[in-house]
Design a protein around this motif. Structure first.
Motif, PDB file in Angstrom:
ATOM      1  N   PHE A   1       5.763   2.417  -6.440  1.00 49.97           N
ATOM      2  CA  PHE A   1       6.468   2.455  -5.154  1.00 49.97           C
ATOM      3  C   PHE A   1       6.548   3.918  -4.722  1.00 49.97           C
ATOM      4  N   HIS A   2       5.950   4.232  -3.561  1.00 52.95           N
ATOM      5  CA  HIS A   2       5.806   5.622  -3.131  1.00 52.95           C
ATOM      6  C   HIS A   2       6.924   6.091  -2.205  1.00 52.95           C
ATOM      7  N   ASP A   3       7.706   5.180  -1.664  1.00 55.12           N
ATOM      8  CA  ASP A   3       8.878   5.596  -0.884  1.00 55.12           C
ATOM      9  C   ASP A   3       9.911   4.478  -0.888  1.00 55.12           C
ATOM     10  N   ILE A   4      11.114   4.809  -0.467  1.00 52.67           N
ATOM     11  CA  ILE A   4      12.215   3.852  -0.550  1.00 52.67           C
ATOM     12  C   ILE A   4      12.065   2.723   0.455  1.00 52.67           C
ATOM     13  N   ALA A   5      11.319   2.945   1.552  1.00 56.51           N
ATOM     14  CA  ALA A   5      11.059   1.859   2.504  1.00 56.51           C
ATOM     15  C   ALA A   5      10.309   0.725   1.825  1.00 56.51           C
TER      16      ALA A   5
ATOM     17  N   MET B   1       0.520  -6.371  -2.009  1.00 56.20           N
ATOM     18  CA  MET B   1       0.554  -4.925  -2.085  1.00 56.20           C
ATOM     19  C   MET B   1      -0.854  -4.385  -2.263  1.00 56.20           C
ATOM     20  N   ALA B   2      -1.070  -3.153  -1.871  1.00 58.31           N
ATOM     21  CA  ALA B   2      -2.397  -2.577  -1.933  1.00 58.31           C
ATOM     22  C   ALA B   2      -2.911  -2.584  -3.365  1.00 58.31           C
ATOM     23  N   GLU B   3      -4.207  -2.863  -3.530  1.00 58.12           N
ATOM     24  CA  GLU B   3      -4.765  -2.969  -4.870  1.00 58.12           C
ATOM     25  C   GLU B   3      -5.132  -1.604  -5.450  1.00 58.12           C
ATOM     26  N   GLN B   4      -5.539  -0.672  -4.617  1.00 58.02           N
ATOM     27  CA  GLN B   4      -5.969   0.615  -5.118  1.00 58.02           C
ATOM     28  C   GLN B   4      -4.846   1.632  -5.027  1.00 58.02           C
ATOM     29  N   ARG B   5      -4.844   2.592  -5.936  1.00 62.47           N
ATOM     30  CA  ARG B   5      -3.852   3.652  -5.889  1.00 62.47           C
ATOM     31  C   ARG B   5      -4.131   4.543  -4.686  1.00 62.47           C
ATOM     32  N   THR B   6      -3.077   5.015  -4.036  1.00 57.92           N
ATOM     33  CA  THR B   6      -3.213   5.855  -2.863  1.00 57.92           C
ATOM     34  C   THR B   6      -2.368   7.097  -3.045  1.00 57.92           C
ATOM     35  N   GLN B   7      -2.612   8.115  -2.226  1.00 58.09           N
ATOM     36  CA  GLN B   7      -1.799   9.313  -2.272  1.00 58.09           C
ATOM     37  C   GLN B   7      -0.400   9.024  -1.767  1.00 58.09           C
ATOM     38  N   ARG B   8       0.559   9.735  -2.298  1.00 58.22           N
ATOM     39  CA  ARG B   8       1.946   9.484  -1.955  1.00 58.22           C
ATOM     40  C   ARG B   8       2.225   9.783  -0.476  1.00 58.22           C
ATOM     41  N   THR B   9       1.566  10.798   0.084  1.00 60.54           N
ATOM     42  CA  THR B   9       1.790  11.128   1.490  1.00 60.54           C
ATOM     43  C   THR B   9       0.884  10.278   2.356  1.00 60.54           C
TER      44      THR B   9
ATOM     45  N   GLU C   1       0.226  -0.878   2.363  1.00 57.70           N
ATOM     46  CA  GLU C   1      -0.871   0.073   2.229  1.00 57.70           C
ATOM     47  C   GLU C   1      -0.352   1.497   2.424  1.00 57.70           C
ATOM     48  N   GLY C   2      -0.581   2.347   1.437  1.00 61.98           N
ATOM     49  CA  GLY C   2      -0.096   3.713   1.485  1.00 61.98           C
ATOM     50  C   GLY C   2       1.348   3.881   1.066  1.00 61.98           C
ATOM     51  N   ARG C   3       2.057   2.766   0.830  1.00 64.55           N
ATOM     52  CA  ARG C   3       3.479   2.817   0.460  1.00 64.55           C
ATOM     53  C   ARG C   3       3.718   2.357  -0.966  1.00 64.55           C
ATOM     54  N   ALA C   4       2.892   1.431  -1.439  1.00 62.82           N
ATOM     55  CA  ALA C   4       3.051   0.884  -2.787  1.00 62.82           C
ATOM     56  C   ALA C   4       1.719   0.306  -3.227  1.00 62.82           C
ATOM     57  N   THR C   5       1.498   0.257  -4.539  1.00 61.11           N
ATOM     58  CA  THR C   5       0.272  -0.322  -5.084  1.00 61.11           C
ATOM     59  C   THR C   5       0.613  -1.246  -6.242  1.00 61.11           C
ATOM     60  N   GLU C   6      -0.283  -2.211  -6.476  1.00 60.86           N
ATOM     61  CA  GLU C   6      -0.152  -3.116  -7.618  1.00 60.86           C
ATOM     62  C   GLU C   6      -1.546  -3.461  -8.111  1.00 60.86           C
TER      63      GLU C   6
END
Length: 275
Positions: free
Chosen positions: A215-219, A1-9, A40-45
């Motif tokens: 987790f930024h979306d259900i996908a 999963m992406a390491e950096q926090r990203t915007q939800r959109t 990337e852009g969907r979830a971060t850890e």
């Protein structure tokens, strides 16, 4: 999963997409290997502070014979070997128990001279006693301490990152409900230390951290539960549609679903027996 926090959109995944579209996307993404770039852009850890893959590369640069247990698609071992180059061990092997991952790992690691062996996770390691001076593993399903000790040479090292207790249990319990303490406490580093020592290993170092996930979306949730199959055993979209719909509504109204992963780093050694 992406390491950096990203915007939800995310530009490719606008927030107005329907539940059905998002779930279909998450259910269609291939799950082979341990490449998490799709998130990337969907979830971060957040990543552990010790930087396992790079640290493993440093160990590889000093080893003569190395084994990576439960290598997945070989991605982490490949990175570590790249970090160690050109000082790689002369003998390199890896095991993998999930059949779809074996050709993927073989294709990736073969170029670095690694022999990938298909071996079930609960089977004895298919190597002679004392073959390796370094055994690595990132997130093994289960550490077979007796087998690890057997294939290590005297003075050899087991260096691994394990999944710890109650990892991502905010998500697990959303789908399965409250779990017993015996389940929540499984994989505890103190219990694993005791098991390693019972197998004859000396634990030189043991570090543990809990790390924020979003987790930024259900996908992303659907794909994650399909990929990390032991979290919600038997997970399918059909079986858990009510929970998925409820979680989708929660993310849409409250923002990212937050969970916490649990990781610990083992540095263990097979002692040299002196007469």
């Amino acid at each position: 999963m992406a390491e950096q926090r990203t915007q939800r959109t995310h530009p490719m995944h606008p927030t107005h997409r329907t539940f059905e579209d998002l779930v279909a996307e998450g259910a269609a993404v291939p799950t082979e290997g341990w490449d998490f770039s799709w998130f990337e852009g969907r979830a971060t850890e957040a990543r552990p502070s010790w930087g396992y893959a790079r640290a493993a590369g440093g160990r590889l640069a000093r080893a003569a014979a190395a084994l990576d247990i439960q290598t997945g698609g070989g991605e982490v071992f490949d990175f570590a070997l790249g970090t160690a180059a050109p000082d790689r061990p002369r003998l390199l092997a890896a095991t993998e128990g999930w059949p779809p991952n074996v050709p993927k790992a073989s294709a990736l690691l073969g170029a670095r001279g690694v022999v990938v062996v298909a071996s079930p996770e609960d089977a004895p390691l298919p190597f002679a006693d004392g073959t390796f001076d370094l055994v690595l593993s990132r997130h093994p399903v289960r550490a077979d301490w007796a087998e690890i000790a057997r294939v290590l040479r005297p003075g050899g090292t087991y260096f691994a990152q394990h999944v710890g207790p109650a990892s991502v249990f905010e998500l697990v319990e959303f789908f399965l409900g409250p779990q017993p303490e015996a389940v929540r406490g499984g994989r505890h580093p103190d219990a694993e230390r005791a098991a390693a020592e019972a197998a004859g290993l000396e634990v030189a170092g043991l570090r543990a951290e809990r790390l924020r996930m979003e987790f930024h979306d259900i996908a992303a949730v659907v794909h994650f539960l399909r990929k990390v199959v032991w979290l919600v055993p038997g997970f399918t979209v059909e079986a858990y549609e009510p929970q998925l719909r409820a979680l989708h509504r929660r993310i849409e109204t409250e923002g990212p679903f937050v969970a916490h992963s649990s990781r610990h780093l083992f540095d263990a050694r097979r002692p040299v027996r002196r007469p």
